[in-house]
Every structure is written in structure tokens, then in C-alpha cells.
Write an enzyme that holds these catalytic residues in place. Structure first.
Site, PDB file in Angstrom:
ATOM      1  N   ARG A 113       0.660  -1.163  -0.036  1.00 33.83           N
ATOM      2  CA  ARG A 113      -0.128  -0.099   0.029  1.00 33.83           C
ATOM      3  C   ARG A 113       0.876   1.214  -0.021  1.00 33.83           C
ATOM      4  O   ARG A 113       1.850   1.289   0.968  1.00 33.83           O
ATOM      5  CB  ARG A 113      -0.906   0.059   1.335  1.00 33.83           C
ATOM      6  CG  ARG A 113      -1.667   1.446   1.501  1.00 33.83           C
ATOM      7  CD  ARG A 113      -2.723   1.259   2.731  1.00 33.83           C
ATOM      8  NE  ARG A 113      -3.337   2.534   2.682  1.00 33.83           N
ATOM      9  CZ  ARG A 113      -3.235   3.377   3.718  1.00 33.83           C
ATOM     10  NH1 ARG A 113      -2.325   3.040   4.833  1.00 33.83           N
ATOM     11  NH2 ARG A 113      -3.656   4.572   3.628  1.00 33.83           N
ATOM     12  N   HIS A 135      -2.743  11.057   0.798  1.00 31.96           N
ATOM     13  CA  HIS A 135      -1.865  10.783   2.232  1.00 31.96           C
ATOM     14  C   HIS A 135      -1.427  12.126   2.862  1.00 31.96           C
ATOM     15  O   HIS A 135      -0.276  12.035   2.833  1.00 31.96           O
ATOM     16  CB  HIS A 135      -1.363   9.610   2.148  1.00 31.96           C
ATOM     17  CG  HIS A 135      -0.716   9.047   3.605  1.00 31.96           C
ATOM     18  ND1 HIS A 135      -0.758   7.678   3.801  1.00 31.96           N
ATOM     19  CD2 HIS A 135      -0.324   9.705   4.631  1.00 31.96           C
ATOM     20  CE1 HIS A 135      -0.589   7.403   5.086  1.00 31.96           C
ATOM     21  NE2 HIS A 135      -0.468   8.548   5.626  1.00 31.96           N
ATOM     22  N   GLU A 163      -7.206   8.382   6.471  1.00 30.54           N
ATOM     23  CA  GLU A 163      -7.441   9.038   7.789  1.00 30.54           C
ATOM     24  C   GLU A 163      -7.663  10.447   7.912  1.00 30.54           C
ATOM     25  O   GLU A 163      -7.322  11.496   8.404  1.00 30.54           O
ATOM     26  CB  GLU A 163      -6.273   9.037   8.639  1.00 30.54           C
ATOM     27  CG  GLU A 163      -5.559   7.691   8.865  1.00 30.54           C
ATOM     28  CD  GLU A 163      -4.314   7.647  10.107  1.00 30.54           C
ATOM     29  OE1 GLU A 163      -3.721   8.612  10.147  1.00 30.54           O
ATOM     30  OE2 GLU A 163      -3.995   6.493  10.404  1.00 30.54           O
ATOM     31  N   ASN A 216      -7.052   1.963   9.887  1.00 30.73           N
ATOM     32  CA  ASN A 216      -6.133   2.137  10.660  1.00 30.73           C
ATOM     33  C   ASN A 216      -6.163   2.121  11.934  1.00 30.73           C
ATOM     34  O   ASN A 216      -6.716   2.955  12.489  1.00 30.73           O
ATOM     35  CB  ASN A 216      -5.132   3.495  10.013  1.00 30.73           C
ATOM     36  CG  ASN A 216      -4.739   3.479   8.755  1.00 30.73           C
ATOM     37  OD1 ASN A 216      -4.901   2.262   7.893  1.00 30.73           O
ATOM     38  ND2 ASN A 216      -4.272   4.673   8.283  1.00 30.73           N
ATOM     39  N   TYR A 225      -3.530   1.955  15.760  1.00 33.66           N
ATOM     40  CA  TYR A 225      -2.410   1.532  16.667  1.00 33.66           C
ATOM     41  C   TYR A 225      -2.314   1.183  18.035  1.00 33.66           C
ATOM     42  O   TYR A 225      -1.460   0.333  18.452  1.00 33.66           O
ATOM     43  CB  TYR A 225      -1.595   2.962  16.594  1.00 33.66           C
ATOM     44  CG  TYR A 225      -0.949   3.100  15.229  1.00 33.66           C
ATOM     45  CD1 TYR A 225       0.081   2.818  14.671  1.00 33.66           C
ATOM     46  CD2 TYR A 225      -1.879   3.634  14.210  1.00 33.66           C
ATOM     47  CE1 TYR A 225       0.854   2.746  13.269  1.00 33.66           C
ATOM     48  CE2 TYR A 225      -1.314   3.812  12.773  1.00 33.66           C
ATOM     49  CZ  TYR A 225      -0.097   3.445  12.480  1.00 33.66           C
ATOM     50  OH  TYR A 225       0.476   3.666  11.156  1.00 33.66           O
ATOM     51  N   GLU A 251      -3.228  -0.182   8.168  1.00 32.77           N
ATOM     52  CA  GLU A 251      -2.003   0.278   8.774  1.00 32.77           C
ATOM     53  C   GLU A 251      -1.965  -0.209  10.064  1.00 32.77           C
ATOM     54  O   GLU A 251      -3.147  -0.309  10.894  1.00 32.77           O
ATOM     55  CB  GLU A 251      -2.010   1.796   9.017  1.00 32.77           C
ATOM     56  CG  GLU A 251      -1.194   2.401   7.917  1.00 32.77           C
ATOM     57  CD  GLU A 251      -1.175   4.016   7.922  1.00 32.77           C
ATOM     58  OE1 GLU A 251      -1.006   4.544   9.267  1.00 32.77           O
ATOM     59  OE2 GLU A 251      -1.226   4.854   6.984  1.00 32.77           O
TER      60      GLU A 251
HETATM   61  C1  PNW Z   1      -0.792   7.304  10.855  1.00 32.78           C
HETATM   62  N1  PNW Z   1      -2.619   8.434  16.721  1.00 32.78           N
HETATM   63  O1  PNW Z   1      -1.034   8.676  11.413  1.00 32.78           O
HETATM   64  C2  PNW Z   1      -0.443   7.839   9.498  1.00 32.78           C
HETATM   65  O2  PNW Z   1      -1.231   7.376   8.457  1.00 32.78           O
HETATM   66  C3  PNW Z   1       0.937   7.609   8.788  1.00 32.78           C
HETATM   67  O3  PNW Z   1       1.364   8.463   8.034  1.00 32.78           O
HETATM   68  C4  PNW Z   1       1.831   7.761  10.247  1.00 32.78           C
HETATM   69  O4  PNW Z   1       3.435   7.850   9.875  1.00 32.78           O
HETATM   70  C5  PNW Z   1       1.798   6.766  11.251  1.00 32.78           C
HETATM   71  O5  PNW Z   1       0.310   6.737  11.366  1.00 32.78           O
HETATM   72  C6  PNW Z   1       2.527   6.945  12.479  1.00 32.78           C
HETATM   73  O6  PNW Z   1       2.197   7.968  13.101  1.00 32.78           O
HETATM   74  C7  PNW Z   1      -1.395   8.534  12.984  1.00 32.78           C
HETATM   75  O7  PNW Z   1      -2.432   9.483  17.495  1.00 32.78           O
HETATM   76  C8  PNW Z   1      -1.034   9.418  13.709  1.00 32.78           C
HETATM   77  O8  PNW Z   1      -3.620   7.683  17.257  1.00 32.78           O
HETATM   78  C9  PNW Z   1      -1.550   9.458  14.908  1.00 32.78           C
HETATM   79  C10 PNW Z   1      -2.217   8.615  15.646  1.00 32.78           C
HETATM   80  C11 PNW Z   1      -2.797   7.789  14.679  1.00 32.78           C
HETATM   81  C12 PNW Z   1      -2.429   7.489  13.416  1.00 32.78           C
END
Ligand code: PNW
Length: 499
Positions: free
Chosen positions: A88, A134, A181, A324, A326, A397
Site C-alpha cells: 500500500r 495521504h 485518515e 488504521n 495503533y 495500517e
Molecule cells: C498514521 N494517533 O497517523 C499515518 O497514516 C502515517 O502516515 C504515520 O506515519 C503513522 O500513523 C504513524 O504516526 C497517525 O495519535 C497519527 O492515534 C497519530 C495517530 C494515529 C495515526
């Protein structure tokens, strides 16, 4: 030792994932390509930010980044050695249309770069997933009319850009994502202000912006322009090209700090709705098309309304749920009922905690403040999204940083042995496989973030998310595989059913 790793892969999960499951890594153009002003590329808002002193933590730019523009063939070889079957990546709008608008010329050299990359991937048996947006708006559109703050103009320009991409690449590309996002883009760029285009009510740091209104306008522009692009694809391209198209949303799990406390439970629900349902309800929901009721209640007229035509465009405008994610947080309510919530609040009136009332941690620390290893939250989030929206899920992601990777080249063996990241992938991917196997949740892809350490936006080169360690000091940005790449290769081989 099993397969070179000192833990066993769960025998009961063998073959749990469908045989056409797509897995690989995700990247974004401004974070890896470099070549920011080469072969006719116009500047993006992120180039403007990077060249403004004080905007990036380590004062770096993405001018060179990983030089993937030059070394894309090497990247494809690397991915092949990692055993992936999909990749991707995002397209740089201003590489394709340097000035961005519907009446500006296209840049053939920029189109040729992506066309070559697509061919290279297909020749290696790797399925391309393309993200149109993006976060890098052509700088000219920001200068001319403030880009997404002007919905009418922006829609026309974004639709034309998308059309060029469908025309040129749609013969070979069958997986499209319009926006990456939209929520993070709107909040980081227009509420907090740290991301491009650096707009916020915080006058100590930023000259322009209004945190109380602009994020909601920018969110609406993204939803509506996404809807227009999907309609164009479905009407004009999908019948002959036969691909799929959708939007990718960010979202972390929010858990009540005290599950016995009604106010904490309401806070967790608001957190999920402000972060995820903000976009997911209009696109994937049922019933009247609108933003979630708790957002309308808190934000009132500052939240835009959908016209009848916009409702039709947005509802059902994604063939899948692009996810996405985390981490997870424990939350409580900030301002008690009856007292005014500040107009700058954009997260649903919350307080965040690393531990819950019983002192249970949300997970092991990474090298990034907000990010902990919280597979338990991922497990809950998959179920929440599946039960609320019931759409096939494409995880687009998921990944982590890990402490101790800021060393000089060549990195020692123990630095490349990224056990924290391996444990992150093992636990999250394991939860994904369990959700498929035990609950029948329809999950069709997994993309780790990210292929290689890169330019992490306003954090510069201080956050290393890659499964490949990059020597940013070397002219050729030498790539060193981390052990997590080998682990994921083994793990997906184990999990994906044999054809
Ligand atoms: C993503 N949060 O952003 C982006 O899609 C990527 O480009 C980036 O490099 C990656 O995560 C890592 O930061 C996020 O605070 C930024 O939960 C912040 C959050 C989630 C996704």
C-alpha cells in the site's frame, strides 16, 4: 526455537486467514519518496512546512527521505524478500499535477514514475493498493483558495486528479483508497496545528486558523469529495476495470477508566464516536445520514450538515472498511455535565490515562508517547467495528516504534533484533487471526506500518516505525532488514490458508 524464533506459532491458528488474504506494508509518498522538486514535481503543503523553520522536531525535511523515487526497484526486491503479496503506497498529487487544479497540466514524468512502480510490483507478484491522498495537498491549492476550506473548488480539483489516476493506472490497479485518515488530517492540521497546513487557534504558534470550526469543515470536505470520486469510479471505471474503492479511517480503542462508572463508560463511547463514527457513520452507517448525535450535541452548528445530494454521495461510498489502528487508551469525562465544554475541544470532552482504576497498564511503551502495545484494544475494536458496520475489513495500517533504534550505522545485530516490534506484530496479528477464526469477522488484509524507517511528518526522523532500518546519513539511504520483517514473513505463511 521454532522457525528461528523462541516461541511457538499457535497451531490452532494455522490457516485461519483466507487463502486470498493480502498482507504487506504501507507507506506514504511524502515520507519515503524524496525527490521533492525533481522531474517537474510541484511543492506540497508538507514541503512548505518542512522548509519553514521550527515546524519539524529535528529541523529535517523530506527532501530526500528514503529516496524511494530513485530506489523503488530495490524496495520492490526488498518486499519480495519479505514475502509480502501486497503493497500500500500513496501518490503525490503535486508530482502528477504540479499546481493541482482541474485546469492545470499533468506531469508525464510523475505519471511515468508511478506507472513503472506499479509494473515492477506486478512483475514481482505484489498487488498494489493505491492511496490517492495521504496528507500532501499541492501547495498552489492552499495558496489559491485555502484548499479544503473551500469545498466547491476542492471537490472539482480532487475529482480531476482522481480521474487522471483511474485513467492511467486503473488497468493495472484494482485496489483504491481515496483518503488516508481524514480525521487525523483534519485535527492535526486544523485543530492542534502541528501538521500541514499549520492552522489552529493557538496564536502563539500559528498565524491563522480556527480550531473550533475548521476541523469540522475540512472533515466534511473530505467526506463529500470522497463521495464524488467514488461515484466517478463506479460510474465510469469500475464496470470495465473491475476494482474496489474505499476510504481508510483511523481509530484507536477507548476503554472506560472505571468500567463501573457510568460517566467513564459514556466517555469511552464518545471517544469512539468522535474519532471513528465521525466518518464511519455517514459512510457505513444505517438510517439517516448524519454525524453521531454526541458530536451534534457538543458541537452544534459548528458541525456542517449534509445536503440531500451529499447524503446520497456519502452513504455506501466505500466497498470495504479501511482500518488504521495503533493503540488503546483509558478515558474519563473532562468537564462535568452542566459546565461549558471549551469550543476548541475536538475529541469529545475527555481525559486520557495510561492505567485504569485498578492500575492495569494499557500496554508496553514504544518510542512514541501516545503509542503502547495494546492488542486487547485491537481485539475489542475489531468486534466494535464489525458489529456496528458489518463491512469486510481491510486493515491498512498497524505498527509501532521501538526504543533503542537511534544508533549510527551500521546498526548492531541486537538493534536489528527488534523484539518489541516482533511482540507487537505477534500479538496484534494473533488477535486478528482469532477474530476471524473464532467470530467469523470478515478481514481481508493487513498492512504493517511501515516498510522502512521514514520521515515521520512533524517528528522528522525521530520516530522509526519500519521493519527496515534506514541509514539516513548515507547518500543511498542504506536499507537494513530488521528481524520483525522475518518474523512477519513466517507468521503470515503460518496463518494464511494454502491455496
Ligand atoms: C498514521 N494517533 O497517523 C499515518 O497514516 C502515517 O502516515 C504515520 O506515519 C503513522 O500513523 C504513524 O504516526 C497517525 O495519535 C497519527 O492515534 C497519530 C495517530 C494515529 C495515526
Amino acid at each position: 526455537m521454532v522457525n528461528g524464533f523462541d516461541f511457538a506459532l499457535e497451531a490452532e491458528l494455522k490457516g485461519a486467514l483466507r487463502k486470498d488474504f493480502l498482507w504487506g506494508y504501507a507507506t506514504a509518498a511524502p515520507q519515503i519518496e524524496g525527490a521533492w522538486n525533481i522531474d517537474g514535481k510541484g511543492p506540497s503543503t508538507w514541503d512548505v512546512l518542512a522548509h519553514t523553520p521550527g515546524r519539524v522536531l529535528d529541523n529535517s525535511t523530506g527532501d530526500d527521505a528514503c529516496r524511494s523515487y530513485d530506489f523503488f526497484k530495490e524496495d520492490v526486491k526488498l518486499m519480495k524478500s519479505y514475502g509480502v503479496n501486497a503493497y500500500r503506497f500513496s501518490l503525490s498529487w503535486s508530482r502528477i499535477i504540479p499546481l493541482g487544479s482541474a485546469s492545470d497540466p499533468v506531469n508525464e514524468a510523475g505519471l511515468a514514475f508511478y506507472s513503472d512502480l506499479i509494473d515492477e510490483l506486478l512483475a514481482a507478484g505484489i498487488t498494489p493498493f493505491l492511496t490517492l491522498f495521504h496528507w500532501d495537498v499541492p501547495a498552489a491549492l492552499e495558496e489559491r483558495y485555502k484548499s479544503m476550506l473551500n469545498q466547491d473548488k476542492f471537490v472539482k480539483d480532487f475529482v480531476r486528479y482522481a480521474r487522471v489516476c483511474f485513467e492511467r493506472f486503473g488497468d493495472r490497479v484494482k485496489h483504491w483508497i481515496t483518503y488516508n485518515e481524514p480525521g487525523v488530517y483534519a485535527l492535526a492540521g486544523y485543530a492542534g496545528g502541528a501538521h500541514a497546513p499549520n492552522r489552529s487557534s493557538d496564536r502563539e504558534k500559528y498565524d491563522e486558523g480556527d480550531t473550533s470550526t475548521e476541523p469540522w469543515i475540512v472533515g466534511h470536505t473530505q467526506l463529500v469529495s470522497h463521495g464524488h470520486v467514488v461515484k466517478v469510479y463506479r460510474d465510469e471505471f469500475q464496470p470495465k476495470q473491475g476494482g474496489t474503492i474505499g476510504i481508510t479511517l483511523s481509530g484507536n480503542w477507548s476503554e472506560p477508566w472505571d468500567v463501573e462508572d457510568e460517566s467513564d463508560r459514556a466517555a469511552a463511547q464518545r471517544a469512539l464516536e468522535f474519532e471513528i463514527a465521525w466518518f464511519a457513520d455517514p459512510v457505513h452507517g444505517i438510517g439517516e445520514v448524519d454525524y453521531p448525535a454526541c458530536m451534534r450535541e457538543q458541537l452544534g452548528d459548528r458541525l456542517p450538515t449534509f445536503t440531500d445530494n451529499e447524503k446520497k454521495l456519502v452513504r455506501g461510498s466505500s466497498d470495504f472498511y479501511g482500518m488504521n489502528t495503533y493503540t488503546a487508551f483509558f478515558v474519563r469525562t473532562a468537564v462535568p455535565p452542566g459546565s461549558p465544554i471549551p469550543p476548541e475541544d475536538h475529541k469529545g470532552n475527555l481525559l486520557w490515562f495510561d492505567e485504569n482504576k485498578q492500575g492495569v497498564s494499557r500496554g508496553a511503551e514504544s518510542d512514541t508517547e501516545w503509542l503502547r502495545t495494546s492488542p486487547w484494544g485491537f481485539a475489542k475494536l475489531l468486534r466494535w467495528i464489525w458489529s456496528r458496520y458489518h463491512k469486510p475489513i481491510f486493515v491498512t495500517e498497524n505498527g509501532t516504534t521501538t526504543k533503542g533504534e537511534h544508533v549510527s550505522a551500521p546498526p548492531r545485530e541486537d538493534v536489528l533484533n527488534d523484539t518489541h516490534r516482533i511482540e507487537f506484530y505477534r500479538s496484534y496479528v494473533g488477535e486478528l487471526a482469532k477474530a476471524v477464526k473464532e467470530e467469523g469477522i470478515d478481514i481481508r488484509s493487513y498492512f504493517g506500518w511501515t516498510l522502512m524507517d521514514n520521515w515521520e511528518w512533524a517528528k522528522g526522523y525521530t520516530d522509526r516505525f519500519g521493519v527496515t532500518w534506514i541509514d539516513f546519513e548515507s547518500p543511498e539511504k542504506t536499507r537494513y532488514p530488521k528481524r520483525s520483517a522475518a518474523f512477519n514473513r513466517q507468521y503470515f505463511k503460518h496463518l494464511i490458508a494454502e491455496a
